[in-house]
Design a protein around this motif. Sequence first.
Motif, PDB file in Angstrom:
ATOM      1  N   GLU A   1       0.791  -1.222   0.000  1.00 55.92           N
ATOM      2  CA  GLU A   1       0.000   0.000   0.000  1.00 55.92           C
ATOM      3  C   GLU A   1       0.826   1.277   0.000  1.00 55.92           C
ATOM      4  O   GLU A   1       0.358   2.316  -0.431  1.00 55.92           O
ATOM      5  N   SER A   2       2.047   1.217   0.484  1.00 51.38           N
ATOM      6  CA  SER A   2       2.825   2.450   0.587  1.00 51.38           C
ATOM      7  C   SER A   2       4.291   2.180   0.294  1.00 51.38           C
ATOM      8  O   SER A   2       4.745   1.045   0.299  1.00 51.38           O
ATOM      9  N   SER A   3       5.009   3.263   0.074  1.00 48.73           N
ATOM     10  CA  SER A   3       6.440   3.119  -0.164  1.00 48.73           C
ATOM     11  C   SER A   3       7.164   2.688   1.113  1.00 48.73           C
ATOM     12  O   SER A   3       8.204   2.040   1.057  1.00 48.73           O
ATOM     13  N   ALA A   4       6.606   3.017   2.273  1.00 47.71           N
ATOM     14  CA  ALA A   4       7.207   2.575   3.536  1.00 47.71           C
ATOM     15  C   ALA A   4       7.160   1.052   3.643  1.00 47.71           C
ATOM     16  O   ALA A   4       8.119   0.425   4.100  1.00 47.71           O
TER      17      ALA A   4
END
Length: 159
Positions: free
Chosen positions: A127-130
């Motif tokens: 869902e995210s770059s993290a």
Amino acid sequence: MSQEVAGYDSDSGLPSSVVEGLQTIKAGIVSTALMLFIFLAAESESGFKLGVPAAIAKFVRMPGDLYLGFSVFVFIGIVVWPLLFAAIEDKFKVLPGSGDIAVRGVMFSLLLWLAFLGLGSTGMQLESSALLVLYLAFSFLAHVGYGYSLGVFYGRFTR
């Protein structure tokens, strides 16, 4: 003709190549256990599924069979990669800093990590770059831990 001359282990009576293969597999057991621990820690800490069994099951054309995927993962980690490492680890000696067998194990595992990213990461939806950074970091850490422990224990068990 003595057993040592004939290539047999003096303690077990088995051919020395069989003894070395069994010791290599023993190193694979320890290393695969470490890798599984790191993957489990990654999944519990980050909240995402690495999906290794699912990716392997899909790769062997049995999508959805997580037990098969996990079994193949464990078999390859315990038997295939360690025996391949034993066969080619001396080829890594030409690289700088590879005088230590643990370093050769890490170099071997970096090749496995690149293959893991190419084959095992297809279709992952983070869902995210993290989460992507966590995925890369934990998979890298797991592979480096596997390679380091494989090199250390292979050296300890076979030499």
